[in-house]
Design an enzyme around this catalytic site. Structure first.
Site, short mmCIF file in Angstrom:
data_model
loop_
_atom_site.label_atom_id
_atom_site.label_comp_id
_atom_site.label_asym_id
_atom_site.label_seq_id
_atom_site.Cartn_x
_atom_site.Cartn_y
_atom_site.Cartn_z
N CYS A 27 0.83 -1.20 0.00
CA CYS A 27 0.00 0.00 0.00
C CYS A 27 0.87 1.26 0.00
CB CYS A 27 -0.86 0.05 1.26
SG CYS A 27 -1.91 -1.39 1.43
N ARG B 86 4.58 0.94 -6.51
CA ARG B 86 4.61 0.07 -5.32
C ARG B 86 3.69 -1.14 -5.49
NH1 ARG B 86 6.58 2.28 -0.62
NH2 ARG B 86 5.11 1.15 0.71
N TRP C 257 -2.85 -2.53 -1.67
CA TRP C 257 -2.38 -3.84 -2.12
C TRP C 257 -2.99 -4.82 -1.13
CZ3 TRP C 257 0.86 -7.87 -0.38
CH2 TRP C 257 1.38 -8.70 -1.38
N ASN D 71 -1.00 1.60 5.82
CA ASN D 71 -0.13 0.61 5.18
C ASN D 71 0.39 -0.28 6.29
OD1 ASN D 71 1.76 -0.85 3.70
ND2 ASN D 71 3.30 0.81 3.79
N GLY D 72 0.27 -1.61 6.12
CA GLY D 72 0.76 -2.53 7.14
C GLY D 72 -0.33 -3.54 7.49
N GLU E 193 18.66 -15.08 -11.34
CA GLU E 193 18.11 -13.73 -11.54
C GLU E 193 17.39 -13.63 -12.90
OE1 GLU E 193 17.42 -11.35 -9.81
OE2 GLU E 193 17.32 -9.59 -11.09
N LYS F 179 13.47 -12.65 -13.25
CA LYS F 179 13.00 -11.52 -14.08
C LYS F 179 11.94 -12.00 -15.06
CE LYS F 179 14.00 -8.73 -12.32
NZ LYS F 179 14.86 -8.70 -11.21
N GLU G 231 8.60 -12.68 -13.31
CA GLU G 231 7.93 -11.47 -12.83
C GLU G 231 7.25 -10.71 -13.95
OE1 GLU G 231 11.50 -9.65 -10.83
OE2 GLU G 231 10.03 -9.30 -9.25
N HIS H 200 20.44 -33.96 -11.92
CA HIS H 200 19.88 -34.51 -10.67
C HIS H 200 18.39 -34.23 -10.55
CE1 HIS H 200 23.87 -35.61 -9.31
NE2 HIS H 200 24.28 -34.43 -9.77
N LYS I 50 6.50 -3.27 -5.14
CA LYS I 50 7.91 -2.88 -5.27
C LYS I 50 8.67 -3.15 -3.99
CE LYS I 50 11.63 -1.10 -6.94
NZ LYS I 50 12.43 -2.01 -7.78
O1 M6R Z 1 14.01 -3.51 -1.65
P1 M6R Z 1 14.65 -4.86 -1.55
O2 M6R Z 1 15.92 -4.96 -2.31
O3 M6R Z 1 14.80 -5.32 -0.15
O4 M6R Z 1 13.61 -5.85 -2.25
C1 M6R Z 1 13.84 -7.22 -2.30
C2 M6R Z 1 12.89 -7.91 -3.22
O5 M6R Z 1 11.56 -7.70 -2.81
C3 M6R Z 1 13.03 -7.45 -4.68
O6 M6R Z 1 14.32 -7.62 -5.15
C4 M6R Z 1 12.05 -8.24 -5.58
O7 M6R Z 1 12.43 -9.57 -5.64
C5 M6R Z 1 11.98 -7.63 -6.97
N1 M6R Z 1 10.63 -7.72 -7.45
C6 M6R Z 1 12.85 -8.32 -7.94
O8 M6R Z 1 12.71 -7.85 -9.24
#
Ligand code: M6R
Length: 615
Positions: free
Chosen positions: A2, A27, A74, A98-99, A489, A493, A496, A512, A610
């Site tokens: 949020c 966010r 969110w 938020n929280g 990574e 990506k 996501e 394996h 985010k």
């Molecule tokens: O702000 P942070 O680096 O702590 O965030 C960590 C993860 O939430 C962040 O890297 C997330 O995995 C991204 N969506 C990756 O693209």
């Protein structure tokens, strides 16, 4: 997660709030709302959907008001819907949150048994209902608000106002981020700095248990009795520190690119350079500036790193680099796992948290756990003034600038840059890297912005490859050694942004288990730089080919891949230990182009936030 915004001043509040909400879109959210209080009373507009949907339900002309609150939701408690969207109100009190209010069920049952009727399924609504409960018992609004907050358990950043206190806006923080922006005779508050960058560069990062009362021309800070303790009878007003941010509003805009993610991918030559600029000629000096002495370093038997998501992948690259260059064992752990097990951390050892936002709940919790065990905590963080940076013993800032795309790209290469500087510095201090070796590595690192630029030259080729995978339902990413985290990574990506299922695996581990997935035409991305693992990885390519897989090789040695890989993406040659920088670039581009080709909203992928500020 949020996003909260609040404004009080001479401007017309609703346009400022709507602008702030737009700047917080990254966010991640599913609904949005705004509220105002003016001489005529109050108004609330909220809806499920995007900011443009909210814009669509606002009256024309906009109601004139000099103060108000806004929110992007969110969903955690209660499905995304108009009724669950914030702000929530009861008895003339309006709240955005938020929280998570952990004891909301208990509070809600009590309030319902007393006759309070709820209009939503959210945890948040208990807050205005509780305040109105205390008001019904005869407390004035402000006293009722302070009392109600003491009943809350969990994490919260709150914006509160009431038609009974026109001209006053309240911002409360306990566990969820909140910054207050100071303008000329006006105040803003938000979950994150970019919301109000066009209006001010001066921010106060709130601490847990604090409440700001904002009125025209005055900001008053007090400590609330937090965690259900005794109410603070006499509000204490400690001095607060205003931090001047050097980010510009333009830095948080697209500058001609179609998407933030694309812009941020292309910014990497600059952000890698910015991150190394201060320390590249004196990595050991960096350690001293971080408060890390030779004595401390010699006392460390191992290092610990915790992080989430992409930052975790950077940590894994860091492990390879630090172990290779400084010969000290490094334990890397996902922060959400770290916080809930017995941490075998020695007193005075080094704990590193890596976090772009500095607000990730699990990473903060891991950092706090490590500090409790007596570790020296260093955070690698991108946001000046964030919670991680304020709570850690020391901060090494990455200089990526505001990262708006939900999929982290430039923060990742900036984190790797910082970790390489650390690896060279520790190697030098521990006498494991002789001066000539250190100089060679530094020379190579200095070339990295140029090499990343060259790697970006693969974009056209990557787009062609993206066309060939657009309809795939699953993919495999393989890498070895320091490029194994790059395979992880790349797969993250792709998941996501394109929503294609992808697994990252160490190439040697494939036989394996995951080899069972390989069937005719399955796209398998193989990261294969020249170096000691080249031949081994070639064998893995043969294993994939023998089972009908379609190999997409990312390599600095295309000639040797001819006739072996189905597609080759060429990156510039580098020092093997630094190869992750150039190898990750085509993988970021591949995810980006695939997401765009599949018509996905790449800057705001579904279900993602985010910065993950709740558990
Ligand atoms: O702000 P942070 O680096 O702590 O965030 C960590 C993860 O939430 C962040 O890297 C997330 O995995 C991204 N969506 C990756 O693209």
């Amino acid at each position: 997660m949020c996003g909260i915004v609040g404004y009080i001043g001479d401007k017309s509040a609703l346009p400022v709030l709507m602008d702030g909400l737009k700047r917080l879109e990254y966010r991640g959210y599913d609904s949005a709302g705004v509220a105002y209080v003016n001489g005529g009373g109050m108004g609330i507009y909220k809806t499920m959907g995007r900011i443009r949907d909210l814009q669509g339900i606002l009256p024309e002309p906009l109601p004139e008001a000099r103060m108000g609150l806004g929110h992007t939701r969110w969903a955690t408690h209660g499905a995304p819907s108009d009724r669950n969207a914030h702000p929530h109100a009861a008895g003339g009190v309006v709240v955005v949150h938020n929280g998570i209010i952990e004891n909301y069920q208990q509070l809600k049952s009590r309030l319902q048994s007393e006759g309070h009727e709820f209009a939503s399924d959210t945890d948040t609504e208990v807050i205005p209902q509780l305040i109105s409960r205390y008001m019904k018992k005869g407390m004035p609004f402000e006293a009722a608000m302070r009392r109600a907050i003491l009943d809350l358990k969990g994490s919260y950043a709150l914006g509160i106002m009431s038609d009974q206190a026109p001209g006053k806006l309240f911002a409360v923080r306990n566990g969820s981020p909140l910054v207050v922006g100071f303008g000329e005779g006006e105040f803003f508050f938000a979950s994150d700095i970019p919301a109000f960058l066009p209006y001010t560069k001066k921010f106060v990062f709130m601490e847990d248990g604090q409440m700001f009362t904002l009125s025209k021309g005055e900001a008053r800070l007090e400590l609330l009795g937090n965690g259900g303790g005794t109410p603070v009878k006499k509000p204490e007003a400690p001095g607060f520190k205003v931090v001047e941010i050097d980010w510009t509003a333009e830095m948080a805009e697209k500058e001609g690119y179609g998407h933030f993610m694309e812009k941020e991918i292309y910014e990497q030559p600059k952000t890698v350079m910015e991150t190394m600029r201060e320390w590249i000629d004196d990595p050991p000096g960096m350690l001293r500036a971080l408060g890390i002495t030779s004595r401390m370093i010699l006392g460390w038997r191992r290092l610990h790193i915790a992080a989430c998501g992409t930052s975790y992948h950077a940590a894994l690259v860091g492990k390879y680099a630090i172990e290779a260059l400084a010969h000290i064992p490094v334990d890397v752990e996902i922060a959400s796992e770290f916080r809930y097990r017995e941490q075998l951390i020695e007193k005075n050892s080094l704990f590193i948290s890596i976090t772009q936002s500095g607000e990730t709940a699990d990473t903060l919790a891991a950092q706090r756990e490590a500090a409790k065990k007596g570790a020296f905590s260093l955070t690698l963080c991108n946001v000046v003034g964030s919670t991680a940076s304020r709570e850690a013993d020391s901060v090494l800032y990455t200089r990526a600038g505001p990262e708006i795309g939900v999929a982290s790209t430039k923060a990742f290469t900036a984190q790797m840059t910082a970790l390489y500087l650390l690896a060279v510095a520790l190697g030098t201090e521990r006498g494991r890297l002789i001066a000539a070796e250190a100089q060679t590595l530094i020379g190579q690192l200095k070339k990295m912005p140029l090499l990343v630029e060259k790697a970006l030259g693969s974009a056209r080729r990557v787009e062609e490859v993206a066309r060939s995978i657009t309809d795939s339902s699953s993919m495999l990413y393989l890498g070895r050694g320091i490029n194994y985290p790059i395979a992880l990574e790349g797969a993250l990506k792709l998941k996501e942004i394109s929503y294609i299922h992808a697994e990252g695996y160490p190439a040697g581990e494939m036989k394996h288990g995951p080899i069972a997935l390989i069937e005719k035409g399955l796209p398998v991305v193989v990261v294969i730089p020249m170096g000691s693992l080249f031949e081994k990885t070639l064998s893995n390519i043969e294993e994939v080919k023998a089972r009908g897989g379609r190999v997409i090789a990312v390599t600095d040695e295309p000639a040797s891949l001819r006739g072996r890989a189905d597609e080759t993406i060429t990156v510039p040659p580098t020092h093997p230990v630094l190869s992750p920088f150039v190898n990750v670039i085509p993988l970021q581009l591949l995810a980006f182009h695939t997401g765009v080709l599949r018509s996905n909203d790449v800057d705001k992928p579904r279900n993602l936030a985010k910065s993950v500020t709740v558990e």
